[in-house]
Design a protein around this motif. Sequence first.
Motif, PDB file in Angstrom:
ATOM      1  N   VAL A   1      13.789  88.237  18.480  1.00 11.39           N
ATOM      2  CA  VAL A   1      13.892  87.425  17.264  1.00 11.39           C
ATOM      3  C   VAL A   1      13.032  86.158  17.349  1.00 11.39           C
ATOM      4  CG1 VAL A   1      15.487  86.075  15.829  1.00 11.39           C
ATOM      5  CG2 VAL A   1      16.120  88.371  16.588  1.00 11.39           C
ATOM      6  N   PRO A   2      13.073  85.386  18.429  1.00  6.08           N
ATOM      7  CA  PRO A   2      12.182  84.214  18.490  1.00  6.08           C
ATOM      8  C   PRO A   2      10.694  84.590  18.512  1.00  6.08           C
ATOM      9  CG  PRO A   2      13.942  83.973  20.081  1.00  6.08           C
ATOM     10  CD  PRO A   2      14.036  85.351  19.535  1.00  6.08           C
ATOM     11  N   MET A  57      17.664  91.259  21.948  1.00  4.71           N
ATOM     12  CA  MET A  57      17.507  90.697  20.602  1.00  4.71           C
ATOM     13  C   MET A  57      17.255  89.197  20.657  1.00  4.71           C
ATOM     14  SD  MET A  57      17.474  92.990  18.366  1.00  4.71           S
ATOM     15  CE  MET A  57      17.708  92.057  16.880  1.00  4.71           C
ATOM     16  N   SER A  58      17.843  88.521  21.625  1.00  3.39           N
ATOM     17  CA  SER A  58      17.605  87.085  21.741  1.00  3.39           C
ATOM     18  C   SER A  58      16.173  86.793  22.189  1.00  3.39           C
ATOM     19  CB  SER A  58      18.607  86.447  22.703  1.00  3.39           C
ATOM     20  OG  SER A  58      18.374  86.914  24.019  1.00  3.39           O
ATOM     21  N   PHE A  59      15.459  87.792  22.683  1.00  2.00           N
ATOM     22  CA  PHE A  59      14.050  87.644  23.023  1.00  2.00           C
ATOM     23  C   PHE A  59      13.155  88.048  21.858  1.00  2.00           C
ATOM     24  CE2 PHE A  59      10.133  89.603  24.641  1.00  2.00           C
ATOM     25  CZ  PHE A  59       9.570  88.509  25.249  1.00  2.00           C
ATOM     26  N   GLY A  96      22.097  92.596  23.421  1.00  2.00           N
ATOM     27  CA  GLY A  96      22.142  91.222  22.918  1.00  2.00           C
ATOM     28  C   GLY A  96      21.060  90.353  23.518  1.00  2.00           C
ATOM     29  N   SER A  97      20.812  90.510  24.810  1.00  5.64           N
ATOM     30  CA  SER A  97      19.778  89.691  25.438  1.00  5.64           C
ATOM     31  C   SER A  97      18.389  90.121  24.976  1.00  5.64           C
ATOM     32  CB  SER A  97      19.880  89.779  26.963  1.00  5.64           C
ATOM     33  OG  SER A  97      19.568  91.087  27.404  1.00  5.64           O
ATOM     34  N   GLU A 139      20.986  94.147  28.476  1.00 12.25           N
ATOM     35  CA  GLU A 139      21.939  94.324  27.387  1.00 12.25           C
ATOM     36  C   GLU A 139      21.203  94.220  26.061  1.00 12.25           C
ATOM     37  OE1 GLU A 139      25.125  91.577  27.727  1.00 12.25           O
ATOM     38  OE2 GLU A 139      25.407  91.945  29.855  1.00 12.25           O
TER      39      GLU A 139
END
Length: 105
Positions: free
Chosen positions: A24-25, A20-22, A17-18, A15
Amino acid sequence: MVNMAFAQGAAAAPEAGSMMSFVVPMVFMVVIFYFLLIRPQQKKAKEHKALLDGLKDGDQIITSGGIIGTIIKIDDQLVNLEIADKVRIKIGRPYIAGFAPKNLV
């Protein structure tokens, strides 16, 4: 049983969203490494280069090995140091750590 297989296959699809959650950090970690590691090293290397470019005969210096001496002759790659009366050595120019403290000379 077929319904469970379709449900598991749908959950395995990536997805946005998942992803982007990888990302960004990871970007945040690269920025932190730049400001904490890379930038200070570049600043220190620039200061050391300026120190080496400003050396002249007669300067009291200390080497990275801890030898204190007076510059007799300076070349592009080598520096002749007098470390005692009539005791001279040659060292590589990059191994000069800085100017000698006044109380040690």
